[in-house]
Design a protein around this motif. Structure first.
Motif, mmCIF file in Angstrom:
data_model
loop_
_atom_site.group_PDB
_atom_site.id
_atom_site.type_symbol
_atom_site.label_atom_id
_atom_site.label_comp_id
_atom_site.label_asym_id
_atom_site.label_seq_id
_atom_site.Cartn_x
_atom_site.Cartn_y
_atom_site.Cartn_z
ATOM 1 N N PHE A 195 1.003 -1.236 -0.017
ATOM 2 C CA PHE A 195 -0.133 -0.100 -0.170
ATOM 3 C C PHE A 195 0.881 1.166 0.040
ATOM 4 O O PHE A 195 0.441 2.245 -0.835
ATOM 5 C CB PHE A 195 -0.911 0.059 1.271
ATOM 6 C CG PHE A 195 -1.733 1.154 1.234
ATOM 7 C CD1 PHE A 195 -2.921 1.405 0.698
ATOM 8 C CD2 PHE A 195 -1.540 2.203 2.210
ATOM 9 C CE1 PHE A 195 -3.655 2.696 0.818
ATOM 10 C CE2 PHE A 195 -2.063 3.352 2.445
ATOM 11 C CZ PHE A 195 -3.132 3.655 1.693
ATOM 12 N N VAL A 196 1.717 1.393 0.886
ATOM 13 C CA VAL A 196 2.721 2.473 0.985
ATOM 14 C C VAL A 196 3.442 2.527 -0.290
ATOM 15 O O VAL A 196 3.702 3.608 -0.997
ATOM 16 C CB VAL A 196 3.802 2.443 2.251
ATOM 17 C CG1 VAL A 196 4.799 3.383 2.190
ATOM 18 C CG2 VAL A 196 3.016 2.341 3.340
ATOM 19 N N GLN A 234 -3.679 12.303 9.720
ATOM 20 C CA GLN A 234 -4.130 13.539 9.292
ATOM 21 C C GLN A 234 -5.707 13.479 9.064
ATOM 22 O O GLN A 234 -6.629 14.243 9.413
ATOM 23 C CB GLN A 234 -3.648 14.378 8.191
ATOM 24 C CG GLN A 234 -2.354 14.789 8.703
ATOM 25 C CD GLN A 234 -1.553 15.608 7.538
ATOM 26 O OE1 GLN A 234 -1.924 15.191 6.376
ATOM 27 N NE2 GLN A 234 -0.324 16.127 7.817
ATOM 28 N N SER A 235 -6.275 12.051 8.504
ATOM 29 C CA SER A 235 -7.563 11.747 8.437
ATOM 30 C C SER A 235 -8.447 11.148 9.274
ATOM 31 O O SER A 235 -9.374 11.050 9.376
ATOM 32 C CB SER A 235 -7.599 11.055 6.961
ATOM 33 O OG SER A 235 -7.085 9.777 7.341
ATOM 34 N N GLY A 266 6.372 4.620 -1.676
ATOM 35 C CA GLY A 266 7.379 4.125 -0.648
ATOM 36 C C GLY A 266 7.649 4.812 0.600
ATOM 37 O O GLY A 266 8.251 4.413 1.616
ATOM 38 N N SER A 267 7.138 5.965 0.765
ATOM 39 C CA SER A 267 7.445 7.031 1.805
ATOM 40 C C SER A 267 6.292 6.556 2.905
ATOM 41 O O SER A 267 5.402 6.699 3.051
ATOM 42 C CB SER A 267 7.151 8.444 1.545
ATOM 43 O OG SER A 267 7.225 9.135 2.754
ATOM 44 N N ARG A 268 7.137 5.994 4.005
ATOM 45 C CA ARG A 268 6.175 5.434 5.091
ATOM 46 C C ARG A 268 5.733 6.576 6.137
ATOM 47 O O ARG A 268 4.394 6.790 6.426
ATOM 48 C CB ARG A 268 7.108 4.457 6.077
ATOM 49 C CG ARG A 268 7.366 3.294 5.551
ATOM 50 C CD ARG A 268 8.087 2.392 6.510
ATOM 51 N NE ARG A 268 8.650 1.358 5.797
ATOM 52 C CZ ARG A 268 10.137 1.552 5.536
ATOM 53 N NH1 ARG A 268 10.664 2.212 6.298
ATOM 54 N NH2 ARG A 268 10.717 0.536 4.886
ATOM 55 N N LYS A 269 6.560 7.784 6.116
ATOM 56 C CA LYS A 269 6.386 9.003 6.683
ATOM 57 C C LYS A 269 5.154 9.754 5.986
ATOM 58 O O LYS A 269 4.053 9.853 6.875
ATOM 59 C CB LYS A 269 7.636 9.908 6.851
ATOM 60 C CG LYS A 269 7.174 11.245 7.333
ATOM 61 C CD LYS A 269 8.225 12.369 7.214
ATOM 62 C CE LYS A 269 8.510 12.657 5.724
ATOM 63 N NZ LYS A 269 7.922 14.085 5.106
ATOM 64 N N ASN A 270 5.183 9.872 4.848
ATOM 65 C CA ASN A 270 3.932 10.506 4.234
ATOM 66 C C ASN A 270 2.685 9.413 4.266
ATOM 67 O O ASN A 270 1.388 9.834 4.429
ATOM 68 C CB ASN A 270 4.314 10.420 2.551
ATOM 69 C CG ASN A 270 5.221 11.489 2.414
ATOM 70 O OD1 ASN A 270 5.641 12.341 3.175
ATOM 71 N ND2 ASN A 270 5.800 11.584 1.242
ATOM 72 N N ALA A 271 2.727 8.187 4.414
ATOM 73 C CA ALA A 271 1.653 7.366 4.438
ATOM 74 C C ALA A 271 0.962 7.588 5.936
ATOM 75 O O ALA A 271 -0.335 7.534 6.079
ATOM 76 C CB ALA A 271 1.931 5.791 4.475
#
Length: 135
Positions: free
Chosen positions: A90-91, A108-109, A97-102
């Motif tokens: 999924f990430v 945030q949601s 591939g950015s775990r931080k953004n995921a």
């Protein structure tokens, strides 16, 4: 393209039956019986999904020595393994591939209680400690 090795949404329903079961092996008939209580999925579809799960390496099977029409299915991947693999894919697919953004998008949601925030902080600390131990 990488071959899919994690359960689809429909296959996940089948796996929930296995993961919730006390015995390590189930026949297709037993899975179908369990699925009838949870879903309106046809017996034929359950058999198709069992075959797909076998092809993906999530289940294995042995043929009954007394009746060659009966297959005994056994779980090869735990729920946790499947969740980790699904999360990783999924990430990769949606966040480059950015775990931080995921994680940021999910947090945030979400509407979280104070207790849930504390639990997340504890999880992050454990992850941080685990990373520090590797260094």
């Amino acid at each position: 393209m990488e071959r899919e090795t994690t359960p689809s949404q429909s296959e996940w329903l089948i796996m929930e039956v296995f993961w919730a079961n006390d015995t390590p092996t189930m026949t297709a008939k037993e899975v179908i019986r369990n699925m009838q209580a949870r879903s309106d999925m046809s017996p034929r579809m359950v058999r198709v999904l069992l075959n797909r799960l076998w092809q993906k390496g999530v289940l294995s099977y042995t043929v009954d020595e007394h009746d060659l029409r009966v297959y005994h299915y056994t779980v090869k991947k735990s729920k946790e393994e499947c969740q980790r693999e699904k999360s990783r894919k999924f990430v990769e697919s949606y966040f480059g591939g950015s775990r931080k953004n995921a994680m940021a998008a999910l947090l945030q949601s979400a509407t979280l209680s104070e207790e849930q925030f504390q639990e997340l902080e504890e999880i992050l600390e454990k992850c941080k400690d685990k990373d520090n131990d590797k260094k």
